[in-house]
Design a protein around this motif. Structure first.
Motif, short mmCIF file in Angstrom:
data_model
loop_
_atom_site.label_atom_id
_atom_site.label_comp_id
_atom_site.label_asym_id
_atom_site.label_seq_id
_atom_site.Cartn_x
_atom_site.Cartn_y
_atom_site.Cartn_z
N ASN A 224 -6.76 0.34 -3.12
CA ASN A 224 -7.79 0.84 -2.18
C ASN A 224 -7.43 2.23 -1.67
O ASN A 224 -7.42 2.49 -0.47
CB ASN A 224 -7.98 -0.14 -1.02
CG ASN A 224 -6.76 -0.25 -0.11
OD1 ASN A 224 -5.64 0.01 -0.55
ND2 ASN A 224 -6.97 -0.62 1.14
N HIS B 216 0.86 -1.20 0.00
CA HIS B 216 0.00 0.00 0.00
C HIS B 216 0.89 1.23 0.00
O HIS B 216 1.67 1.44 0.94
CB HIS B 216 -0.90 0.02 1.24
CG HIS B 216 -1.89 -1.08 1.27
ND1 HIS B 216 -3.14 -0.98 0.70
CD2 HIS B 216 -1.81 -2.34 1.78
CE1 HIS B 216 -3.80 -2.13 0.87
NE2 HIS B 216 -3.01 -2.96 1.52
N MET C 64 -5.75 -6.27 9.31
CA MET C 64 -6.70 -7.26 8.79
C MET C 64 -6.01 -8.07 7.71
O MET C 64 -5.41 -7.46 6.83
CB MET C 64 -7.92 -6.57 8.19
CG MET C 64 -8.79 -5.93 9.23
SD MET C 64 -9.47 -7.21 10.29
CE MET C 64 -10.53 -6.21 11.30
N THR D 80 -12.26 -4.63 5.60
CA THR D 80 -10.99 -4.01 5.98
C THR D 80 -10.99 -2.53 5.64
O THR D 80 -12.01 -1.96 5.26
CB THR D 80 -9.80 -4.75 5.30
OG1 THR D 80 -8.58 -4.27 5.87
CG2 THR D 80 -9.78 -4.54 3.80
N THR D 81 -9.81 -1.90 5.83
CA THR D 81 -9.64 -0.48 5.53
C THR D 81 -10.09 -0.18 4.09
O THR D 81 -9.67 -0.87 3.16
CB THR D 81 -8.12 -0.11 5.63
OG1 THR D 81 -7.63 -0.61 6.87
CG2 THR D 81 -7.90 1.37 5.53
N CYS E 118 -6.64 -0.06 10.53
CA CYS E 118 -5.90 -1.32 10.50
C CYS E 118 -4.78 -1.23 9.47
O CYS E 118 -5.00 -0.72 8.37
CB CYS E 118 -6.84 -2.47 10.12
SG CYS E 118 -7.94 -2.87 11.45
N GLY E 119 -3.62 -1.76 9.80
CA GLY E 119 -2.50 -1.77 8.87
C GLY E 119 -1.20 -1.66 9.62
O GLY E 119 -1.11 -0.91 10.59
O1 DOR Z 1 -4.43 -4.21 7.76
C1 DOR Z 1 -4.77 -3.92 6.63
N1 DOR Z 1 -4.55 -2.68 6.13
N2 DOR Z 1 -5.37 -4.83 5.89
C2 DOR Z 1 -5.91 -4.52 4.69
O2 DOR Z 1 -6.48 -5.38 4.08
C3 DOR Z 1 -5.87 -3.13 4.17
C4 DOR Z 1 -4.75 -2.40 4.76
C5 DOR Z 1 -4.82 -0.89 4.52
O3 DOR Z 1 -5.16 -0.49 3.41
O4 DOR Z 1 -4.50 -0.15 5.43
#
Ligand code: DOR
Ligand code: ZN
Length: 348
Positions: A42, A16, A223, A109-110, A267-268
């Motif tokens: 995303n 990302h 996630m 998720t995010t 999350c991330g």
């Molecule tokens: O922890 C996560 N962060 N899982 C994901 O699937 C997306 C990601 C995010 O874009 O921050």
């Protein structure tokens, strides 16, 4: 004791980068050691959904690569498939340079609030067939959200859908992204050679205890959520086994500190700054340093059917303290000592 290791530049098959100013911070951290990164779509406010988005986003990423990494790092572009995505959009995105498409089941998720709802509908299967015809890959966030289902159960609940997709689309290459459970690993192993999985570095060292078992640790929240010890053992075994179905996808996911350290935090886990060093440490602990290069630079390239990166990086056994922050983003293991350091980032 091994004092130095030389590895091919990495393929980070799940990355990302986000959009805007933050690119200048995060892209150079990955381009330091990766030859390629599969860039997730995303993004916000503009998600990467069609050909124009791909062109727009690629230009932003290219502009953020430092001049001395320009010929040794290349982003691999993706689009997100939603309910509205048509085969024609897939064809156009391919012509614009996308090599894969990502599916986020809605809400898991995010930035997945507009994610796909029915992955097995006739319309979805038609769109996936277009990927297959073009030789593009289908990348799946493999979690299913249902009422009365714990977050720890979401990956397992998704696996029947993965099995159905693999059955209905036997030639489409499908990646179960960031596999996080033993049953996920076993399912990927049981399916045909067209199904593989990425594994993140943080899922190779965290359990749910590290997220909520000793105070709440927002920088470990991600996630799919890290699971139990048996799942952790299965992931380490899969990553270090030499099975080409399992390769690196870091899911490095930068969020500003204030978006993590708050109520309803994002999350991330931001692993980009420490990825090679962390993986060297993990593989060394498993007594499998000899298998690290295949995991980070060979199996992913083979599955994606792209030539292996020819340039290399060198890691040395030197302790290194992880910085507390990168432009407002807290990295994984901030302030901790790692036992490996990057000593040469581009050997021809
Ligand atoms: O922890 C996560 N962060 N899982 C994901 O699937 C997306 C990601 C995010 O874009 O921050
Ligand atoms: Zn991700």
């Amino acid at each position: 004791m091994t004092e130095q290791i030389t590895l091919h530049r990495f393929d980070d098959m799940h990355c990302h980068f986000r959009t805007g100013e933050i690119l200048k911070t995060v892209v150079p951290l990955t381009s330091l050691y990766a030859g390629r990164a599969v860039v997730m779509p995303n993004t916000r406010p503009r998600a990467i959904l069609d050909a124009d988005d791909v062109t727009w986003y690629r230009e932003q990423i290219l502009a953020a690569i430092p001049p001395d990494h320009r010929d040794c790092f290349h982003p691999l572009m993706t689009i997100e498939i939603r309910n509205e995505t048509t085969p024609a959009m897939v064809y156009a995105a391919y012509r614009a340079g996308a090599i894969a498409a990502k599916v986020y089941p809605r809400g898991v998720t995010t930035n997945a609030e507009h994610g796909m709802e029915q992955l097995l509908s006739a319309q979805a299967i038609d769109t996936f067939r277009a990927l297959d015809e073009l030789g593009m890959l289908l990348l799946i966030h493999g979690e299913r959200d249902e009422p009365r289902l714990l977050v720890t159960q979401r990956e397992e609940a998704f696996l029947p859908t993965l099995q159905q997709l693999a059955l209905q689309l036997p030639t489409l290459r499908i990646v179960l992204e960031h596999v996080s459970t033993r049953v996920g690993v076993e399912t990927v192993r049981s399916l045909g050679a067209n199904v593989a999985a990425t594994i993140t570095a943080h899922h190779l060292c965290l359990t749910l205890n590290d997220v909520i078992g000793n105070g709440v640790h927002p920088h470990h929240a991600c996630m799919p959520t890290p699971k139990g010890f048996d799942d952790l053992d299965a992931l380490i075994e899969a990553a270090t086994s030499g099975d080409p179905k399992f390769f690196l996808g870091s899911d490095t996911a930068p969020h500003l500190r204030e978006k993590k350290e708050c109520a309803h935090g994002a999350c991330g886990v931001f692993t980009a700054p420490i990825l090679p060093m962390l993986l060297a440490d993990m593989f060394e602990r498993a007594d499998r340093l000899d298998r690290l290069d295949d995991f980070v630079s060979r199996f992913g390239a083979e599955f994606y059917r792209i030539p292996r990166n020819h340039r290399k990086i060198v890691l040395g056994k030197r302790s290194w303290c992880v910085p507390a922050e990168y432009a407002g983003i807290v990295p994984f293991k901030a302030g901790e000592l790692l036992s490996w350091q990057l000593i040469d980032s581009c050997v021809c």
